[in-house]
Design a protein around this motif. Structure first.
Motif, PDB file in Angstrom:
ATOM      1  N   MET A   1       0.746  -1.497   0.118  1.00 24.46           N
ATOM      2  CA  MET A   1      -0.059   0.040   0.069  1.00 24.46           C
ATOM      3  C   MET A   1       0.920   1.294   0.054  1.00 24.46           C
ATOM      4  O   MET A   1       0.353   2.302  -0.224  1.00 24.46           O
ATOM      5  CB  MET A   1      -0.890  -0.174   1.204  1.00 24.46           C
ATOM      6  CG  MET A   1      -2.052  -1.032   1.323  1.00 24.46           C
ATOM      7  SD  MET A   1      -3.130  -0.806  -0.115  1.00 24.46           S
ATOM      8  CE  MET A   1      -4.351  -2.118   0.502  1.00 24.46           C
ATOM      9  N   MET A   2       2.064   1.244   0.403  1.00 19.95           N
ATOM     10  CA  MET A   2       3.033   2.331   0.030  1.00 19.95           C
ATOM     11  C   MET A   2       3.443   2.857  -1.299  1.00 19.95           C
ATOM     12  O   MET A   2       3.844   3.855  -1.427  1.00 19.95           O
ATOM     13  CB  MET A   2       4.545   2.084   1.133  1.00 19.95           C
ATOM     14  CG  MET A   2       4.128   1.780   2.268  1.00 19.95           C
ATOM     15  SD  MET A   2       3.577   3.266   3.503  1.00 19.95           S
ATOM     16  CE  MET A   2       5.188   4.116   3.571  1.00 19.95           C
ATOM     17  N   ASP A   3       2.907   1.789  -2.219  1.00 19.57           N
ATOM     18  CA  ASP A   3       3.630   2.005  -3.688  1.00 19.57           C
ATOM     19  C   ASP A   3       2.299   1.939  -4.347  1.00 19.57           C
ATOM     20  O   ASP A   3       2.508   2.470  -5.643  1.00 19.57           O
ATOM     21  CB  ASP A   3       4.689   1.427  -4.117  1.00 19.57           C
ATOM     22  CG  ASP A   3       5.950   1.726  -3.740  1.00 19.57           C
ATOM     23  OD1 ASP A   3       6.217   3.069  -3.852  1.00 19.57           O
ATOM     24  OD2 ASP A   3       6.747   1.097  -2.906  1.00 19.57           O
ATOM     25  N   TYR A   4       1.370   1.070  -4.037  1.00 19.38           N
ATOM     26  CA  TYR A   4       0.051   0.784  -4.840  1.00 19.38           C
ATOM     27  C   TYR A   4      -0.826   1.645  -4.384  1.00 19.38           C
ATOM     28  O   TYR A   4      -1.310   1.703  -3.188  1.00 19.38           O
ATOM     29  CB  TYR A   4      -0.317  -0.500  -4.988  1.00 19.38           C
ATOM     30  CG  TYR A   4      -1.454  -0.868  -5.787  1.00 19.38           C
ATOM     31  CD1 TYR A   4      -1.163  -1.213  -7.162  1.00 19.38           C
ATOM     32  CD2 TYR A   4      -2.736  -0.773  -5.411  1.00 19.38           C
ATOM     33  CE1 TYR A   4      -2.077  -1.560  -8.130  1.00 19.38           C
ATOM     34  CE2 TYR A   4      -3.803  -0.976  -6.296  1.00 19.38           C
ATOM     35  CZ  TYR A   4      -3.412  -1.507  -7.426  1.00 19.38           C
ATOM     36  OH  TYR A   4      -4.603  -1.607  -8.419  1.00 19.38           O
TER      37      TYR A   4
END
Lengths: 791, 266
Positions: A711-714
């Motif tokens: 969730m940090m990148d998506y």
């Protein structure tokens, strides 16, 4: 309608029964189920996208504390556990069948994507399992990976499966190429677009989980599983994977926290848990963590398309053609083959009268997670192609985009498209007009000028979408290659006290069936809503059913309930006739009361139910006791929900950031059971569609590593990314099912991406922009479009 | 998560002693960067020395012409501090932009600064205000403290106890959030304190937080957005990833600097 049912019957915005337990933490999800002696499964997964396995050494792992067993693919083969399969046969245009690779639940000779499982540790605790998993030594010979579908077929691309050349699964087509080419040759105007439909990660709130329990005494296997279709899971696991005979396997899908398609499929993990439970003779549980979910849940979309639209001088569409490369990932997931073919190309007519359409689809393997149905499944991809082409054509021809749509709308029904589908009902002008009124399109120019004063470029985009839902007539899908029929079942059990249980083959994982199905029963039988229970998701309780996906639970699942209720009424009238000492033909049923026509003699539903079971008023020779009926409903056609979404947004000239300021959705879903739940479905669908258009994108690097693995990148859409939606309805009933329902679960996700991209390109004055249209991407497009002016 | 021993000292001295005895140990402040990597088994400290019971490490105080914030003060407490809101609202806005309520209620200023995540917000505020980082051993100027991505001037066993921010008459922070993580894709802190003008940037630089000297020079004439109108910084040295190109980050630095200046002057 009686007073008891009017507030809870069809059309009432009844609060969802199931929400109390969900929002108070009382739901029972797979991971909440625990069995005595339960062990945990921890998978050893490939860190490489493409590699040969030279050896697997589990000896050190076996000696770790708390380890019950360590199992590998070699043992799976020894035990003759079958491969996972894709259940929809697609033939290439040359007549050859699709090329399905072997897909063992644990890889033993080769891994084909990051996250491919190569071994499993069965341990007392997850921590012990993880410690031991780190001690499994796998010797990999790393191979070059290919992740881009457009490059998978190239000469020299790494071959993923030994017997499948050019990584090509099938080269399929639909439509008459000759007619289309002739129409293009004669066309006054041709619009061409290159489109990438970005890969998405489903991200259901509840990650996948499986708990398998082998009963040594009975040799029964029970699987608790995050499934949208437990009977289909049981059938596949039994008939194809050979885990256990169907009657010795029970699949329970308890509360399931979202699926969006990703929980339709049969995955390696549940197969391995079942097998491991049989081997270690203890229950085995696996619950995906979010990182595993990113790597191993079937992803969605991932199409690369070149599309063209031919029009005459008046903006009348003459023909459409498209060539799509669909990325199916490392293996063919359960229904993957159908998504870019019969769920995609068959919708390329949109809401328009298009005389001829031709579509070619190549499906390819790449070293990425498998791709399968995800909310909309093929229909969002089709809508995006059609709605982008129409919008760009209108702009190129200097025709108002709404007007160009109107000129081409289908207005007479039934309408046979050139791509299989026969639309049965709709009023596309009505939804467009209502949406334009709600969105105040007339006032847009003024709002655009006002926005410009604040450094914002305002844009407006339409998406007049159509989808095929209510999936689907069994004979029709059978002729198209489906391995199953797509009917639905229902059993209505009336208890002696007059309360009712409905056993449905549909499965709820957020849709609110416990409420909407009860509303139907309450209205039909004239009994209080509270007296109805909906039972689903357990193969030991419920008759065979096909499950929930493709917006089918209303149109197909509820139709089965209607049929069973019809039978209940017929039987109950017989009972009432004996009770009231009248002829069966004289009994009328209304508002929960059986009346002898023309008299005041009547019996309540509860009395009739009791009499059906005590059987004092009739002999067994005259009538069987009991009041329970089953039906299997096979739809006569797909349903065709359609509508118009209008997105109005601002682009910050300096940063490229997009803010959606207004969203209007006018949908025609046919008959609506619960408008509140429908509106919720629309909201959620739009959020997912906006997510695809602006934020979400699964990226693999060239080596096949998932760059967006958390969730940090998506980027998932959040509440603050979205405005309050203006939702409206129009209605044409579907003639293809008894209630006139069409389905609403996927509409938002299907309609939204094109509306957003049409609005952005309108705002910044470019023809195209790739999804997700991040601030950086919009800014970069602005630099190009405004460069001449700046210079 | 791997096993570790857990210590809860009550004084800085005890904490320093525990760190000295556990060379592979880590200080636990808010834990919002450390615990996720431990859960993913990407970090394996032998010991955690939890600072939450250490006395005197929390609070926001006015001391002369500075605001002094205890290293263990939670983001939410800094954001909501009336003392700070009155003295320097531009700084109070920084912790309010971090993460979500859960993060703000656990994360601490000391933890954030010691971690020096290249996308974190506090480093920009420290550098942008010329703060002093106070440890159990010494006082370190912000200009000397942030030495690169995830790296600081802190020595082994050194514990941040307080951060002292000189009060700037004009200051503001402008942040362009990373769409997924909510960290700063780019964040710019500007301040003017007498002749000391600072423009500090987080998120953009491949070597962590940095000052934009060219902007600072230009702002000496007049501390206003107009003074840097049309100025850019080179894309060279900017981070590059799927979310933003170096060119875009460099562009955002200028845009956000202008917006921060407008805010500071408002």
């Amino acid at each position: 309608m009686t007073a008891t049912t009017s507030a809870t019957g069809i059309g009432a915005p009844v609060r969802r029964k199931e929400d109390f337990r969900f929002i108070t933490g009382q739901g029972q999800y797979t991971d909440d189920v625990t069995r005595p002696g339960e062990t945990k499964a921890v998978f050893v997964r490939s860190p490489h996208a493409h590699a040969n396995i030279k050896s697997i050494d589990v000896s050190a792992a076996r000696k770790m504390p708390g380890v019950v067993d360590v199992l590998t693919g070699a043992q799976l083969a020894t035990d003759k556990i079958g491969n996972l399969i894709c259940g929809w046969m697609i033939h290439s245009k040359d007549g050859s069948p699709m090329k399905m690779s072997a897909h063992p639940a644990l890889a033993s000779t080769k891994v084909n994507c990051v996250g491919d499982a190569v071994a499993v540790v069965i341990a007392e605790t997850i921590a012990q399992g993880k410690d031991a998993a780190e001690k499994v030594v796998v010797d990999y010979e790393v191979l070059t990976a290919v992740v881009d579908p457009a490059k998978a077929q190239a000469k020299g691309a790494p071959q993923i499966h030994p017997d499948i050349v050019n990584n090509t699964i099938y080269q399929w087509h639909l439509g008459e190429k000759k007619d289309v080419d002739a129409a293009f040759a004669a066309a006054k105007h041709v619009t061409k677009l290159d489109i990438v439909n970005n890969r998405l990660v489903p991200n259901a709130m509840e990650p996948r989980a499986a708990l398998a329990d082998y009963d040594v005494g009975t040799e029964n296997l029970t699987l608790w599983n995050t499934s949208q279709n437990p009977h289909v899971a049981r059938l596949v696991i039994s008939a194809f994977i050979g885990m256990a005979p169907e009657h010795k396997l029970r699949v329970i899908a308890p509360d399931v926290g979202g699926g969006f398609g990703s929980k339709i499929f049969i995955y390696p993990e549940e197969v391995v848990c079942l097998w491991a439970s049989r081997k270690v003779k203890r229950p085995v549980k696996w619950t995906s963590d979010r990182s595993e979910a990113f790597l191993t849940d079937a992803h969605g979309r991932d199409h690369v398309t070149h599309a063209e639209l031919a029009l005459d001088a008046n903006g009348k569409i003459l023909a459409l053609r498209a060539k799509t490369i669909a990325n199916l990932g490392a293996y063919m997931s359960t229904f993957s083959s159908s998504v870019p073919t019969y769920l995609y190309a068959t919708l390329l007519s949109g809401q328009y009268n298009i005389p001829s359409i031709y579509c070619e689809v190549d499906a390819v393997y790449t070293n990425t997670a498998p791709v399968d149905a995800y909310r909309g499944a093929g229909r969002p991809e089709a809508t995006f192609v059609v709605e982008r082409l129409v919008e760009v054509a209108a702009r190129q021809m200097a025709i108002d985009p709404a007007d160009l749509r109107r000129r081409n709308f289908i207005t007479a029904f039934p309408h046979q498209t050139p791509v299989i589908m026969a639309y049965d009902a709709g009023d596309y002008n009505a939804s467009l007009k209502k949406a334009m009124d709600l969105a105040d399109v007339k006032g847009f120019a003024k709002r655009k000028r006002e926005a410009a004063r604040h450094g914002k470029l305002r844009g407006l985009g339409y998406s007049t979408y159509i989808e095929a839902c209510g999936i689907a007539p069994s004979q029709a899908v059978g002729s198209l290659g489906a391995g199953v029929g797509l009917w639905e079942s229902a059993e209505v059990r009336v208890n002696p006290t007059g309360s009712v249980e409905v056993l449905t083959g549909s499965h709820a994982h957020g849709q609110g069936h416990e409420t909407t199905f009860a509303q139907l029963v309450s209205e039909r039988l004239g009994i209080p809503f509270e007296n109805v229970s909906i039972v689903h998701g357990d193969t030991d309780k419920v008759q065979f059913g096909m499950g929930t996906y493709g917006s089918r639970s209303g149109a197909v699942g509820m139709s089965a309930i209607v049929k069973a209720l019809d039978k209940i009424e017929i039987k109950a009238k017989k009972v009432a006739a004996f009770m009231l000492e009248a002829a069966e033909g004289d009994i009328e049923f209304k508002d929960g009361k059986f009346t002898v026509a023309g008299t005041d003699k009547s019996a309540g539903f509860g009395d009739v139910a009791l009499n059906a079971y005590i059987a004092h008023k009739f002999t067994g020779a005259e009538l069987e006791p009991g009041l329970k009926e089953t039906s299997f409903y096979d739809p006569t056609n797909f349903t065709f929900p359609a509508g118009c979404h209008i997105c109005e947004l601002d682009v910050d000239i300096e940063t490229g950031k997009v803010d959606i300021v207004n969203w209007t959705a006018v949908d025609d879903f046919g008959t609506i059971i619960n408008p509140m739940i429908v509106e919720g479905q629309v909201h959620g669908g739009i959020a997912q569609g906006v997510g695809q258009a602006l934020m979400e994108g699964a990226y693999y690097d060239a080596a096949g590593q998932l760059v967006t693995g958390s969730m940090m990148d998506y980027t998932m859409p959040r509440a603050h990314d979205l405005p309050s939606f203006h939702v409206g309805l129009t209605m044409t009933k579907s003639p293809s099912n008894p209630l006139g329902m069409k389905g609403c679960g996927e509409a938002g996700a299907i309609a939204a991406p094109a509306a957003v991209i049409n609005a952005i390109t309108d705002a910044i004055g470019t023809e195209n922009i790739a999804m997700p249209a991040t601030a950086n991407a919009v800014w970069a497009a602005l630099q190009k479009s405004q460069a001449p002016k700046a210079a | 998560m791997y096993n570790f021993t857990f210590h809860r000292p009550t004084t800085v001295r005890q904490a320093a002693g525990l760190l000295a005895r556990n060379p592979d140990g880590k200080l636990l402040a808010g834990g919002h960067s450390l615990l996720p990597v431990m859960k993913q088994r990407l970090a394996q400290p032998s010991a955690l020395v939890d600072l939450s019971l250490v006395e005197g490490m929390t609070g926001v105080e006015l001391k002369g012409r500075s605001v002094v914030i205890g290293a263990m003060t939670r983001h939410a407490d800094v954001a909501n501090s009336q003392v700070l809101k009155d003295a320097m609202p531009g700084l109070a806005a920084v912790p309010g932009s971090i993460g979500d309520p859960q993060v703000r209620n656990r994360g601490t200023i000391g933890g954030s600064i010691a971690n020096n995540d290249p996308n974190a917000d506090y480093p920009a505020a420290c550098l942008g205000l010329g703060a002093t980082i106070i440890t159990n051993k010494r006082r370190i100027a912000a200009d000397d403290f942030f030495t690169g991505m995830f790296s600081t001037a802190l020595e082994d066993g050194e514990i941040i106890t307080k951060i002292s921010f000189p009060i700037a008459k004009k200051c503001a922070y402008e942040k362009f959030k990373h769409p997924a993580s909510g960290f700063a894709l780019v964040g710019v802190f500007v301040s003017k304190r007498g002749p000391d003008i600072r423009v500090a940037v987080t998120g953009a630089g491949s070597n962590g937080v940095f000052r934009v000297k060219s902007f600072e020079e230009a702002l000496k004439k007049r501390f206003a957005a107009k003074s840097i109108e049309g100025m850019t910084i080179p894309a060279n040295g900017m981070n590059s990833d799927i979310h933003a190109s170096p060119e875009y980050r460099a562009h955002l630095v200028a845009v956000l600097a202008r917006r921060a200046l407008a805010k500071a002057n408002a």
